[in-house]
Motif scaffolding. Structure first.
Motif, PDB file in Angstrom:
ATOM      1  N   UNK A 158       1.299  -2.308   8.095  1.00  0.00           N
ATOM      2  CA  UNK A 158       2.306  -2.061   7.115  1.00  0.00           C
ATOM      3  C   UNK A 158       2.560  -3.568   6.481  1.00  0.00           C
ATOM      4  N   UNK A 159       3.046  -4.578   7.228  1.00  0.00           N
ATOM      5  CA  UNK A 159       3.363  -5.775   6.712  1.00  0.00           C
ATOM      6  C   UNK A 159       2.500  -6.296   5.781  1.00  0.00           C
ATOM      7  N   UNK A 160       0.948  -6.083   6.488  1.00  0.00           N
ATOM      8  CA  UNK A 160      -0.083  -6.913   5.645  1.00  0.00           C
ATOM      9  C   UNK A 160      -0.580  -6.124   4.350  1.00  0.00           C
ATOM     10  N   UNK A 161      -0.172  -4.851   4.301  1.00  0.00           N
ATOM     11  CA  UNK A 161      -0.810  -4.070   3.082  1.00  0.00           C
ATOM     12  C   UNK A 161       0.457  -3.978   2.208  1.00  0.00           C
ATOM     13  N   UNK A 162       1.586  -3.933   2.728  1.00  0.00           N
ATOM     14  CA  UNK A 162       3.068  -3.779   1.629  1.00  0.00           C
ATOM     15  C   UNK A 162       2.843  -2.452   0.808  1.00  0.00           C
ATOM     16  N   UNK A 163       2.925  -1.370   1.330  1.00  0.00           N
ATOM     17  CA  UNK A 163       3.119  -0.155   0.309  1.00  0.00           C
ATOM     18  C   UNK A 163       4.707  -0.241   0.148  1.00  0.00           C
TER      19      UNK A 163
ATOM     20  N   UNK B  48       9.647   8.045   2.057  1.00  0.00           N
ATOM     21  CA  UNK B  48      10.641   7.225   1.905  1.00  0.00           C
ATOM     22  C   UNK B  48      10.179   5.808   1.589  1.00  0.00           C
ATOM     23  N   UNK B  49      11.008   4.991   0.780  1.00  0.00           N
ATOM     24  CA  UNK B  49      10.817   3.773   0.302  1.00  0.00           C
ATOM     25  C   UNK B  49      10.742   2.635   1.090  1.00  0.00           C
ATOM     26  N   UNK B  50      10.219   1.464   0.754  1.00  0.00           N
ATOM     27  CA  UNK B  50      10.363   0.343   1.604  1.00  0.00           C
ATOM     28  C   UNK B  50       9.929  -0.846   0.680  1.00  0.00           C
ATOM     29  N   UNK B  51      10.459  -2.047   1.206  1.00  0.00           N
ATOM     30  CA  UNK B  51       9.886  -3.124   0.139  1.00  0.00           C
ATOM     31  C   UNK B  51       8.329  -3.337   0.184  1.00  0.00           C
ATOM     32  N   UNK B  52       7.787  -3.403  -1.024  1.00  0.00           N
ATOM     33  CA  UNK B  52       6.592  -3.310  -1.132  1.00  0.00           C
ATOM     34  C   UNK B  52       6.068  -4.374  -2.240  1.00  0.00           C
TER      35      UNK B  52
END
Length: 367
Positions: free
Chosen positions: A45-50, A61-65
């Motif tokens: 997830x850190x690599x792809x950053x959705x 849910x949202x996350x910084x991407x």
């Protein structure tokens, strides 16, 4: 601004619906590998950053991407068998081109054909089945995983087309399908007449070479023994923004040759080549010869450090039930008609199973 939507679910009807919903909203989709442990999942997830994660129950849910470029359709991680995994960005144009040229090669008719996806949708082999069916409006059935009984039942219910890995081919009646796409590893010496041996990778959007010949619009060349590809299906870039292509050509990292008729032979990953006594040995060539003996359930070949030869060609085998494993001298004699002397195994290792990646490829690093 277009966003990257991560789908946290296995292959299922909801996956297809959420994929189409994200596309309709102008967003791109990243399928999360359901087989990863929590720590590796977070690394991915850190690599792809959705920016959004949608769960199997429909919750989100949202996350910084990071946003995606207009026209981006998919972000798909590579298998990472030869190093750190990367994430390839495929555009809608590339996805459409893949659907078009593969469907033409298979003479797909949406009125009489029906696709089955039973490979993981986080890998391009499974995901391209889904996107191909959507783009061509061909009926589609999606299974969470490969289960031989369910696949057979799907064929009885009218499925005509399926994509599989070689390792499961002997668990099915291949004649139940009109066409079978095979990929992911070296092909056995004999294939069912309705099977197609494919060559491709995440960066090419799907298999783009069928039975050794490039599909429409696909160009191949060999540069210093390495296969280079130019195709309308190629990735736009990796997720970190780097572009692996040079003047439109993708260096694949695979070794190969093209004969006078334009047919491609893939010899294996360049980084896997075994140098023994100053000779180069391709593991895939030795593996094909071993498989042709029909003495083992699974085979793999690797190089072990050797003080005399630099590396010793080593056959790692999984025996068939109640099958005697030949000694080294006998095995070398059996293989002598099909391999040069320097490529004959110098050691045998017997195992209960071969280490495999989540994509079911032999994990050569662990081997």
């Amino acid at each position: 601004m277009a966003e990257l939507v991560a789908l946290d679910m296995p292959g299922c009807p909801r996956f297809v619906d959420e994929l189409q919903h994200a596309w309709d909203a102008g967003n791109a989709v990243f399928p999360i590998d359901q087989r990863l442990p929590p720590a590796l999942r977070e690394e991915q997830l850190d690599l792809v950053a959705p920016s959004v994660i949608v769960g199997a129950d429909g919750s989100s849910h949202r996350r910084p991407g990071r946003p995606v470029e207009p026209g981006d359709a998919l972000v798909v991680t590579t298998s990472g068998t030869t190093g750190e995994p990367k994430a390839a960005v495929l555009t809608h144009d590339a996805v459409a081109a893949s659907a078009r040229i593969t469907s033409k090669a298979l003479a797909v008719d949406p009125d009489r054909d029906h696709w089955l996806c039973c490979l993981p949708v986080c890998d391009i082999g499974g995901l391209s089945v889904v996107t191909r069916a959507l783009r061509t409006e061909t009926p589609l059935t999606v299974h969470e995983r490969f289960e031989a009984d369910r696949v057979a039942a799907a064929a009885d219910a009218g499925v005509t087309l399926v994509s599989l890995v070689v390792a499961v081919l002997d668990r099915l009646d291949a004649s139940a399908f009109r066409r079978i796409l095979l990929g992911g590893s070296a092909m056995p010496p004999v294939l069912p007449p309705n099977a197609v041996a494919t060559y491709g990778m995440t960066e090419t959007g799907s298999g783009i070479v069928y039975d050794g010949y490039p599909l429409e619009g696909v160009e191949l060349r060999i540069v210093d023994g390495e296969i280079h590809v130019r195709s309308p299906t190629l990735l736009r870039a990796y997720r970190d923004g780097t572009d692996p292509t040079v003047d439109g050509w993708l260096p694949t990292g695979d070794g190969g040759a093209i004969d006078d008729e334009g047919r491609l032979t893939v010899t294996g990953r360049l980084c896997d080549v075994i140098v023994t006594g100053a000779e180069k040995v391709w593991p895939v060539q030795v593996e094909k010869a071993l498989a042709a003996l029909q003495l083992f359930r699974e085979v793999a070949v690797t190089g072990r450090p050797d003080p005399t030869w630099g590396h010793a060609v080593t056959a790692v085998v999984v025996p068939l039930p109640e099958q005697r494993v030949p000694g080294l001298a006998e095995l070398r004699e059996l293989l002598a008609p099909s391999l040069p002397r320097y490529a004959l195994p110098q050691a045998i290792e017997v195992r209960d199973a071969l280490p495999r990646t989540p994509a079911r490829k032999v994990d050569r690093a662990r081997l």
